[in-house]
Design a protein around this motif. Structure first.
Motif: not given
Length: 446
Positions: A358-369, A332-342
Motif C-alpha cells: 500500500a505504501m508502495g502504491l502511494l509512493a509510486g503515484r506521488m513520485a510519478a506525479a 509525500q514520503m520524501r526524505l526531508k534532507s534529500k527530497p529527491n528520495i522517497r
C-alpha cells in the motif's frame, strides 16, 4: 522526455510502486540486488517473493482494517492484489496465495511492461539527483543501511522478525490430523477445509511447552538489543510469557471438532495452512521460531500427526530494520534532507505484506506525479491508506515509534459513534463506509 523513476528493491512495495508509476506514463528502473546478492530469507530472484507467511490476512472489507486496505488497493488497480486474487488459495476468510506462482506472475508482468526495466544490481548510496524510491524492506543490505544511517544522522531502529516452518503434506499423519477451518468459515467446502489441524491433550501440550522452553535457540550477537514485532513473535517468546499463552493464541482449540474423537475437546490445536495450490505444502500457522534447526525438527515432531514430518523449510529469524519515519519523512514520503528520495514499504515502519504494498502504491503515484509536473490531492486521512501514511509521517510518537499493522485504532472517530454508543460491528462498518467513499473520491481526482 520525462526523467525515469528509480526504485531500489523489488519486494511488495517496490513492485507496486513500479506498476503504479508506469501506468501513469513514467519510465521506471527497478534495482533489485537479488539474485546477484542474496539474503538470509529469500529463496529466488523473483520480485515480490513472500518470505514469511503466504497470507495477506483477512479479506473482510467491512469489519477488518487490512481487508479494507485490500479493497482500496483493488480499487486503485493494484498489481499485488490483482495477482493475489489470481493465485488465491482456500483460507477461510483470509487471502492466502500460492507463493511461487504469485511471485512469478508479478515478475512476469513487471518485466513485460514496456516502461519498466529490471536490473540485478545492489545500490549502496543515496543519490543526490533524480527521482528515487527506496523500498528495500526489512533486509536492507549492510552497505545501504550504513548510507541511510550516515544521511539521517541517527541509528536505524530495528527489531527481529521470525519465519514459520513449512511441512510436506505427504508426511502428515491424517489418522490424527484433520481438515477444517475454524468455525467452518468459508463459502465452499474447499474454503471450509483450508486448514489442517493437529490436536493435543493436556499432557501433550505441557510436554510441548517444556520442550519449547528447553530447546536450543539462536542467540543474538553482542550489541543486538532490538526487540520483536508483536505480530510476529517467536513461539518460544510467547511461551516464556506464560504456559497458557499459546493455548490462547495460535494453538487455541475453539471452533474446531476432531472427527477422529468428536466427543473429546482438544486441550490445544496446532493449525497448518495450505501453502501452495497443489496442497503439497503446509505452513504451521503462528509458529515463527528462533530455535536452531535440529531443535525445531525434534520439537515439532512432538505434535500429534507430525511425528514423521518432513520439512520443506525450517523456521528462522532475521534482523529487520526501519527508519524513524515521523522524524525523517514529509507528508509525500520524501526524505526531508534529500527530497529527491522517497521511502516505501516496511523500511518506513509499516508491518505486513499488504501495508508495505500500500505504501508502495502511494509512493509510486506521488513520485510519478512529481515527475509529470502534477500535484496529487492529499491522501484522505479517513481512508486506510491515509490512516497509515498519516501514522508514519507524523501521527506516531517519534520517541516510541515501532512497526505497525493497519488497524482501526489509527482511524479518526466517526461522528455519532464516539464513545462507543454503538457496538463494534456498527463502528467498524462506519469506518469502512467512510473510507471507501473518500478513497473513491480521491482516485477520481487523481
Amino acid at each position: 522526455m520525462t526523467q525515469a523513476l528509480h526504485i531500489v528493491g523489488g519486494g511488495m512495495a517496490g513492485s507496486e510502486a513500479a506498476w503504479q508509476a508506469a501506468k501513469m506514463g513514467v519510465d521506471v528502473v527497478i534495482h533489485e540486488m537479488r539474485p546477484t546478492v542474496g539474503t538470509f530469507a529469500h529463496q529466488t530472484g523473483n520480485l515480490a517473493e513472500m518470505v514469511c507467511s503466504n497470507s495477506f490476512r483477512s479479506d473482510d472489507d467491512e469489519q477488518n482494517a487490512v481487508g479494507l486496505l485490500h479493497w482500496e488497493m483493488r480499487a486503485a488497480n493494484g498489481l499485488i492484489m490483482t495477482t493475489a486474487d489470481a493465485h488465491r488459495l482456500p483460507a477461510g476468510g483470509a487471502l492466502a496465495v500460492d507463493r511461487d506462482p504469485f511471485a512469478e506472475a508479478v515478475t512476469a508482468k513487471l518485466r513485460a511492461h514496456p516502461r519498466i526495466t529490471v536490473t540485478d544490481e545492489e545500490v549502496t548510496s543515496l543519490p543526490d539527483d533524480g527521482q528515487w524510491i527506496f523500498a528495500t524492506g526489512p533486509l536492507t543490505s549492510a552497505k545501504l543501511g550504513e548510507a541511510i544511517q550516515a544521511e539521517t544522522g541517527s541509528d536505524a531502529l530495528a527489531f527481529f522478525d521470525a519465519i514459520a516452518p513449512i511441512v510436506y503434506a505427504e508426511s502428515i499423519d491424517m489418522s490424527k490430523a484433520w481438515m477444517q477451518s475454524r468455525y467452518d468459515k468459508g463459502e465452499t467446502e474447499e474454503e471450509r477445509t483450508a486448514y489442517l489441524n493437529c490436536p493435543m491433550d493436556r499432557d501433550q501440550y505441557e510436554a510441548f511447552i517444556d520442550a519449547l522452553l528447553a530447546a536450543d535457540k539462536t542467540e543474538f550477537h553482542e550489541g543486538e538489543t532490538a526487540g520483536y514485532f508483536d505480530g510476529c513473535l517467536p513461539i518460544e517468546v510467547m511461551s516464556e510469557r506464560g504456559r497458557e499463552t499459546l493455548r490462547h493464541g495460535p494453538m487455541k482449540p475453539v471452533g474446531l471438532t476432531n472427527p477422529h474423537q468428536p466427543d473429546v475437546k482438544p486441550h490445544a490445536v496446532v493449525q497448518l495452512r495450505r501453502d501452495n495450490a497443489l496442497g503439497t505444502l503446509f505452513n504451521i500457522v503462528g509458529f515463527q521460531t528462533k530455535m536452531k534447526y535440529g531443535a525445531q525438527a525434534e520439537v515439532f515432531r512432538m505434535i500429534p500427526g507430525l511425528e514423521n514430518a518432513s520439512f520443506a523449510r525450517l523456521g528462522g529469524i532475521h534482523r529487520n530494520t526501519f527508519i524513524n519515519s515521523p522524524t525523517l519523512l514529509d507528508a509525500q514520503m520524501r526524505l526531508k534532507s534529500k527530497p529527491n528520495i522517497r521511502f516505501a514499504g516496511q523500511i518506513t515502519g509499516v508491518e505486513g505484506y499488504v501495508e508495505s504494498a500500500a505504501m508502495g502504491l502511494l509512493a509510486g503515484r506521488m513520485a510519478a506525479a512529481e515527475i509529470l509536473g502534477r500535484t496529487l490531492p492529499e491522501v484522505p486521512q479517513d481512508s486506510a491508506m491515509g490512516a497509515l501514511i498519516h501514522h508514519i509521517t507524523g501521527g506516531a510518537e517519534a520517541k516510541t515509534f515501532q512497526p505497525m499493522n493497519v488497524n482501526f485504532g489509527l482511524f479518526r472517530p466517526v461522528d455519532g459513534l464516539k464513545g462507543g454508543r454503538r457496538g463494534r460491528k456498527d463502528r467498524y462498518k462506519a469506518y469502512t463506509d467512510r473510507a471507501k467513499a473518500e478513497w473513491t473520491e480521491w482516485l477520481a481526482q487523481s
